[in-house]
Scaffold this motif. Sequence first.
Motif, PDB file in Angstrom:
ATOM      1  N   PHE A  27       0.909  -1.195  -0.038  1.00  0.00           N
ATOM      2  CA  PHE A  27       0.245   0.026   0.040  1.00  0.00           C
ATOM      3  C   PHE A  27       0.844   1.373   0.064  1.00  0.00           C
ATOM      4  O   PHE A  27       2.135   1.200   0.112  1.00  0.00           O
ATOM      5  CB  PHE A  27      -1.095  -0.006   1.147  1.00  0.00           C
ATOM      6  N   THR A  28       0.349   2.350  -0.377  1.00  0.00           N
ATOM      7  CA  THR A  28       1.032   3.862  -0.126  1.00  0.00           C
ATOM      8  C   THR A  28       0.517   4.256   1.140  1.00  0.00           C
ATOM      9  O   THR A  28      -0.649   4.020   1.305  1.00  0.00           O
ATOM     10  CB  THR A  28       0.728   4.405  -1.377  1.00  0.00           C
ATOM     11  N   LEU A  29       1.409   4.841   1.990  1.00  0.00           N
ATOM     12  CA  LEU A  29       0.996   5.553   3.252  1.00  0.00           C
ATOM     13  C   LEU A  29       1.103   7.077   2.883  1.00  0.00           C
ATOM     14  O   LEU A  29       2.477   7.386   2.459  1.00  0.00           O
ATOM     15  CB  LEU A  29       2.053   4.978   4.418  1.00  0.00           C
ATOM     16  N   VAL A  30       0.272   7.575   3.005  1.00  0.00           N
ATOM     17  CA  VAL A  30       0.370   9.216   3.007  1.00  0.00           C
ATOM     18  C   VAL A  30       0.363   9.856   4.314  1.00  0.00           C
ATOM     19  O   VAL A  30      -0.698   9.669   5.206  1.00  0.00           O
ATOM     20  CB  VAL A  30      -0.857   9.680   2.139  1.00  0.00           C
ATOM     21  N   ASN A  31       1.134  10.689   4.502  1.00  0.00           N
ATOM     22  CA  ASN A  31       1.329  11.468   5.963  1.00  0.00           C
ATOM     23  C   ASN A  31       0.479  12.812   5.753  1.00  0.00           C
ATOM     24  O   ASN A  31       0.937  13.735   5.158  1.00  0.00           O
ATOM     25  CB  ASN A  31       2.651  11.770   6.276  1.00  0.00           C
ATOM     26  N   ASP A  32      -0.701  12.886   6.467  1.00  0.00           N
ATOM     27  CA  ASP A  32      -1.661  13.947   6.381  1.00  0.00           C
ATOM     28  C   ASP A  32      -1.676  14.434   7.876  1.00  0.00           C
ATOM     29  O   ASP A  32      -3.047  14.941   8.069  1.00  0.00           O
ATOM     30  CB  ASP A  32      -2.903  13.757   5.431  1.00  0.00           C
ATOM     31  N   THR A  33      -0.845  13.975   8.799  1.00  0.00           N
ATOM     32  CA  THR A  33      -0.945  14.351  10.258  1.00  0.00           C
ATOM     33  C   THR A  33      -0.548  15.732  10.601  1.00  0.00           C
ATOM     34  O   THR A  33      -1.141  16.024  11.643  1.00  0.00           O
ATOM     35  CB  THR A  33      -0.128  13.390  10.922  1.00  0.00           C
ATOM     36  N   GLY A  34      -0.077  16.541  10.026  1.00  0.00           N
ATOM     37  CA  GLY A  34       0.477  18.039  10.106  1.00  0.00           C
ATOM     38  C   GLY A  34       1.698  17.631  10.724  1.00  0.00           C
ATOM     39  O   GLY A  34       2.331  18.999  11.317  1.00  0.00           O
ATOM     40  N   ALA A  35       2.313  16.874  10.840  1.00  0.00           N
ATOM     41  CA  ALA A  35       3.763  16.644  11.492  1.00  0.00           C
ATOM     42  C   ALA A  35       4.454  15.579  10.882  1.00  0.00           C
ATOM     43  O   ALA A  35       3.880  14.900   9.963  1.00  0.00           O
ATOM     44  CB  ALA A  35       3.617  16.112  13.024  1.00  0.00           C
ATOM     45  N   ASP A  36       5.835  15.737  10.912  1.00  0.00           N
ATOM     46  CA  ASP A  36       6.927  14.857  10.202  1.00  0.00           C
ATOM     47  C   ASP A  36       6.655  13.483  10.945  1.00  0.00           C
ATOM     48  O   ASP A  36       6.613  13.540  12.386  1.00  0.00           O
ATOM     49  CB  ASP A  36       8.155  15.160  10.410  1.00  0.00           C
ATOM     50  N   ILE A  37       6.846  12.277  10.510  1.00  0.00           N
ATOM     51  CA  ILE A  37       6.747  10.886  11.077  1.00  0.00           C
ATOM     52  C   ILE A  37       8.116  10.746  11.191  1.00  0.00           C
ATOM     53  O   ILE A  37       8.811  10.645  10.037  1.00  0.00           O
ATOM     54  CB  ILE A  37       5.843  10.054  10.371  1.00  0.00           C
ATOM     55  N   HIS A  38       8.728  10.521  12.358  1.00  0.00           N
ATOM     56  CA  HIS A  38      10.122  10.068  12.687  1.00  0.00           C
ATOM     57  C   HIS A  38      10.306   8.519  12.798  1.00  0.00           C
ATOM     58  O   HIS A  38      11.160   8.171  12.574  1.00  0.00           O
ATOM     59  CB  HIS A  38      10.534  10.775  13.955  1.00  0.00           C
ATOM     60  N   GLN A  39       9.144   7.956  13.450  1.00  0.00           N
ATOM     61  CA  GLN A  39       9.295   6.433  13.142  1.00  0.00           C
ATOM     62  C   GLN A  39       7.969   5.875  12.824  1.00  0.00           C
ATOM     63  O   GLN A  39       6.943   6.348  13.220  1.00  0.00           O
ATOM     64  CB  GLN A  39       9.505   5.952  14.836  1.00  0.00           C
ATOM     65  N   LEU A  40       7.896   4.682  12.029  1.00  0.00           N
ATOM     66  CA  LEU A  40       6.752   4.049  11.763  1.00  0.00           C
ATOM     67  C   LEU A  40       7.023   2.473  12.090  1.00  0.00           C
ATOM     68  O   LEU A  40       7.940   1.745  11.613  1.00  0.00           O
ATOM     69  CB  LEU A  40       6.821   4.266  10.185  1.00  0.00           C
ATOM     70  N   PHE A  41       5.851   1.927  12.398  1.00  0.00           N
ATOM     71  CA  PHE A  41       5.858   0.587  12.838  1.00  0.00           C
ATOM     72  C   PHE A  41       4.634   0.140  12.241  1.00  0.00           C
ATOM     73  O   PHE A  41       3.600   0.475  12.325  1.00  0.00           O
ATOM     74  CB  PHE A  41       5.735   0.620  14.306  1.00  0.00           C
ATOM     75  N   ILE A  42       4.720  -1.193  11.485  1.00  0.00           N
ATOM     76  CA  ILE A  42       3.574  -2.029  10.767  1.00  0.00           C
ATOM     77  C   ILE A  42       3.749  -3.262  11.289  1.00  0.00           C
ATOM     78  O   ILE A  42       4.785  -3.879  11.249  1.00  0.00           O
ATOM     79  CB  ILE A  42       3.334  -1.802   9.341  1.00  0.00           C
ATOM     80  N   SER A  43       2.751  -3.818  11.965  1.00  0.00           N
ATOM     81  CA  SER A  43       2.897  -5.504  12.672  1.00  0.00           C
ATOM     82  C   SER A  43       1.251  -5.823  12.265  1.00  0.00           C
ATOM     83  O   SER A  43       0.388  -5.141  12.548  1.00  0.00           O
ATOM     84  CB  SER A  43       3.137  -5.223  13.935  1.00  0.00           C
ATOM     85  N   GLN A  44       1.247  -7.445  12.693  1.00  0.00           N
ATOM     86  CA  GLN A  44       0.184  -7.863  12.341  1.00  0.00           C
ATOM     87  C   GLN A  44      -0.833  -7.568  13.534  1.00  0.00           C
ATOM     88  O   GLN A  44      -0.111  -7.299  14.927  1.00  0.00           O
ATOM     89  CB  GLN A  44       0.394  -9.318  12.559  1.00  0.00           C
ATOM     90  N   THR A  45      -2.117  -7.546  13.479  1.00  0.00           N
ATOM     91  CA  THR A  45      -2.831  -7.121  14.598  1.00  0.00           C
ATOM     92  C   THR A  45      -2.895  -7.954  15.722  1.00  0.00           C
ATOM     93  O   THR A  45      -2.910  -7.787  16.881  1.00  0.00           O
ATOM     94  CB  THR A  45      -4.316  -6.991  13.852  1.00  0.00           C
ATOM     95  N   SER A  46      -2.694  -9.686  15.198  1.00  0.00           N
ATOM     96  CA  SER A  46      -2.514 -10.505  16.388  1.00  0.00           C
ATOM     97  C   SER A  46      -1.235 -10.418  16.946  1.00  0.00           C
ATOM     98  O   SER A  46      -0.966 -11.309  18.140  1.00  0.00           O
ATOM     99  CB  SER A  46      -2.606 -11.716  15.531  1.00  0.00           C
ATOM    100  N   ALA A  47      -0.411  -9.516  16.694  1.00  0.00           N
ATOM    101  CA  ALA A  47       1.152  -9.835  17.332  1.00  0.00           C
ATOM    102  C   ALA A  47       1.016  -8.915  18.753  1.00  0.00           C
ATOM    103  O   ALA A  47       0.027  -8.109  18.808  1.00  0.00           O
ATOM    104  CB  ALA A  47       2.062  -8.931  16.451  1.00  0.00           C
TER     105      ALA A  47
END
Length: 119
Positions: A27-47
């Motif tokens: 997927f494409t992740l778009v940052n529209d949070t109003g702040a810079d993202i310094h860390q990004l974590f993606i994990s299985q929901t079951s983890a």
Amino acid sequence: MSRNALARAVVCSVLFCGAAFAGEQDFTLVNDTGADIHQLFISQTSADDWQEDVLGTGLLKDGESADITFSGDDETAFWDIKVVDGEGTEIVWVKLNLKKISQVTLGFDEDGTPVAEVE
């Protein structure tokens, strides 16, 4: 698969692997949070825990996007996303079915509640 092993696989996919190894969850992740993202974590929901930062030493500035790719052998549909801004504020979006999503735009609604708009 542990979150640690999964994080390494996602980092490899994001930084080094090509379309030949693409997974259904790409997927494409778009940052529209109003702040810079310094860390990004993606994990299985079951983890049970978060491990490595997918961005590594990188930064995803507000308004920018990043293509996130997975290895083709993972069958997991539901994933959680956690971001951390420059002040250490953590925000989590849960149970996103990445097999049915091609783009995730992270942001906030008028009340300041985190929202993930998906396509």
